[in-house]
Design an enzyme around this catalytic site. Structure first.
Site, PDB file in Angstrom:
ATOM      1  N   GLY A  11      -4.913  -2.844   8.733  1.00  0.00           N
ATOM      2  CA  GLY A  11      -5.250  -2.276   7.469  1.00  0.00           C
ATOM      3  C   GLY A  11      -4.357  -3.175   6.501  1.00  0.00           C
ATOM      4  O   GLY A  11      -3.930  -2.619   5.483  1.00  0.00           O
ATOM      5  N   GLY A  14      -4.885  -4.130   2.399  1.00  0.00           N
ATOM      6  CA  GLY A  14      -5.067  -3.038   1.112  1.00  0.00           C
ATOM      7  C   GLY A  14      -3.767  -3.252   0.300  1.00  0.00           C
ATOM      8  O   GLY A  14      -2.987  -4.065   0.624  1.00  0.00           O
ATOM      9  N   ASP A  37      -7.324  -6.612   9.496  1.00  0.00           N
ATOM     10  CA  ASP A  37      -8.115  -5.726   8.711  1.00  0.00           C
ATOM     11  C   ASP A  37      -9.656  -5.826   9.320  1.00  0.00           C
ATOM     12  O   ASP A  37     -10.069  -6.587  10.178  1.00  0.00           O
ATOM     13  CB  ASP A  37      -8.040  -6.148   7.118  1.00  0.00           C
ATOM     14  CG  ASP A  37      -8.086  -4.898   6.300  1.00  0.00           C
ATOM     15  OD1 ASP A  37      -7.151  -4.988   5.627  1.00  0.00           O
ATOM     16  OD2 ASP A  37      -9.312  -4.211   6.564  1.00  0.00           O
ATOM     17  N   TYR A 143      -8.775  14.315   2.553  1.00  0.00           N
ATOM     18  CA  TYR A 143      -7.584  13.338   2.841  1.00  0.00           C
ATOM     19  C   TYR A 143      -6.351  14.016   3.214  1.00  0.00           C
ATOM     20  O   TYR A 143      -5.751  13.808   4.328  1.00  0.00           O
ATOM     21  CB  TYR A 143      -7.339  12.605   1.537  1.00  0.00           C
ATOM     22  CG  TYR A 143      -6.347  11.488   1.592  1.00  0.00           C
ATOM     23  CD1 TYR A 143      -6.193  10.427   2.416  1.00  0.00           C
ATOM     24  CD2 TYR A 143      -5.287  11.670   0.610  1.00  0.00           C
ATOM     25  CE1 TYR A 143      -5.233   9.348   2.473  1.00  0.00           C
ATOM     26  CE2 TYR A 143      -3.968  10.694   0.778  1.00  0.00           C
ATOM     27  CZ  TYR A 143      -3.977   9.707   1.777  1.00  0.00           C
ATOM     28  OH  TYR A 143      -3.208   8.735   1.525  1.00  0.00           O
ATOM     29  N   LYS A 147      -4.372  14.116   6.694  1.00  0.00           N
ATOM     30  CA  LYS A 147      -2.830  13.658   6.766  1.00  0.00           C
ATOM     31  C   LYS A 147      -2.005  14.908   7.233  1.00  0.00           C
ATOM     32  O   LYS A 147      -0.948  14.592   8.055  1.00  0.00           O
ATOM     33  CB  LYS A 147      -2.390  13.209   5.246  1.00  0.00           C
ATOM     34  CG  LYS A 147      -2.758  12.016   4.893  1.00  0.00           C
ATOM     35  CD  LYS A 147      -2.385  10.762   5.812  1.00  0.00           C
ATOM     36  CE  LYS A 147      -2.965   9.405   5.244  1.00  0.00           C
ATOM     37  NZ  LYS A 147      -2.581   8.173   6.084  1.00  0.00           N
TER      38      LYS A 147
HETATM   39  N1  SER Z   1      -1.737   7.280  -3.528  1.00  0.00           N
HETATM   40  C1  SER Z   1      -2.782   8.484  -2.934  1.00  0.00           C
HETATM   41  C2  SER Z   1      -4.032   8.748  -3.442  1.00  0.00           C
HETATM   42  O1  SER Z   1      -3.969   8.933  -4.481  1.00  0.00           O
HETATM   43  C3  SER Z   1      -2.003   9.780  -2.185  1.00  0.00           C
HETATM   44  O2  SER Z   1      -1.336   9.333  -1.131  1.00  0.00           O
HETATM   45  O3  SER Z   1      -4.878   9.150  -2.734  1.00  0.00           O
END
Ligand code: SER
Length: 313
Positions: A11, A14, A37, A143, A147
């Protein structure tokens, strides 16, 4: 650092990868850092580059063996705003990608792994000011859930299989070399570009939404710092809180006005507002300071001045 270190960054094109690869190559040498990537980018002109989908465990194994890789930085993931739009894909990508890399270390094919976590592991019931390392964590985004689960798996692989995995809970990251992709904190980068191009910016978060942020040079310093720390110093194997500074859209706009006096900001909160509301306002990173000497160099004032200087060039 050893002369035999060979690094794979997955990755790599990015927001973080672009800068991390440049910095790692300065330290370890161009040929000892393989960028990769899901599609080919201009990075391929700068040094070794592989096209690989993080979901392809066999493909990653083949690259690791061919380049005799001993350290992997796994940066491929879907961020908070994008993940809300495709929850199942985000979960699959963020989790399977992590397992593919953790398993390489479990099988002793690589020695060390870096995997980023995020302030998104916290949720609306977390104390939001100076959020401690160990506290209530009830993430309410896809997300954040991925995590948090990832953090648990990292610690599990460390305890159960001795996997040397290291991780940081990044706040919003701000840099001028690369664009952010799909996060809730992206506004803090866009605002600079718009201020210099058009002199105005419509912000997707409300004016008093304070979030923890960090300037990219500090994020890179922390990332390489935790990876180079002696193993016994890295006591937390889920992920470390990492603090830089905090600000709201209104505060950063005022700071930018010092350089662009006519800059104007308006506010039109969208679905990302709800995500931001569930995250901490500021982070306590005492454990990172104690264990491996974390200390940020930048604050809002010095970050803004450096961003403007570089973007103007
Ligand atoms: N910068 C990230 C987001 O806004 C936070 O880990 O998803």
């Amino acid at each position: 650092m050893r002369t035999s270190d060979k690094i794979l960054v997955i990755g790599s094109s990015g927001q973080i990868g672009t800068e991390l690869v440049q910095n790692l190559r300065e330290i370890y040498g161009i040929d000892n850092v393989v960028a990769s990537d899901v599609k080919i980018t201009d990075q391929a002109k700068e040094g070794p580059f592989e096209v690989i989908d993080v979901m392809n465990a066999q493909g990653i194994l083949e690259i690791v063996k061919r380049h005799k890789i001993n350290q992997v930085y796994l940066l491929a993931a879907l961020l908070s705003a994008t993940a809300e739009k495709m929850p199942k894909f985000a979960w699959d990508l963020n989790m399977q990608g992590l397992f593919n890399v953790l398993d390489l270390a479990k099988e002793k094919i690589v020695e060390k792994i870096y995997w980023p976590s995020s302030i998104a592991v916290f949720g609306p019931n977390t104390p939001s000011e100076n959020t401690p390392q160990f506290t209530i964590m009830e993430p309410s985004t896809v997300y954040g859930i991925s995590k948090q689960a990832g953090e648990r798996w990292c610690e599990y692989y460390f305890k159960k299989f001795g996997v040397d995995v290291r991780s940081l809970r990044y706040p919003g990251l701000i840099g001028w070399k690369s664009a952010p992709g799909g996060g809730t904190t992206d506004y803090a980068v866009h605002i600079f570009h718009e201020a210099l191009i058009s002199g105005s910016y419509e912000c997707f978060l409300s004016e008093n939404t304070t979030l923890p942020m960090m300037y990219m040079p500090d994020a890179i310093k922390a990332t390489i710092g935790i990876m180079q720390a002696d193993s016994d110093k890295v006591k937390i194997r889920s992920s470390y809180n990492l603090s830089g500074f905090s600000f709201s859209p209104k505060e950063i706009a005022l700071e930018i006005k010092k350089y662009v006096p006519n800059f104007s900001i308006s506010y039109k909160p969208d679905s990302r507002q709800q995500i931001a509301n569930s995250w901490p306002k500021s982070i306590d990173s005492i454990e990172a300071s104690k264990d491996w000497g974390w200390k940020p160099d930048y604050d809002l004032i010095s970050m803004t001045s450096d961003m403007i200087k570089n973007l103007k060039k």
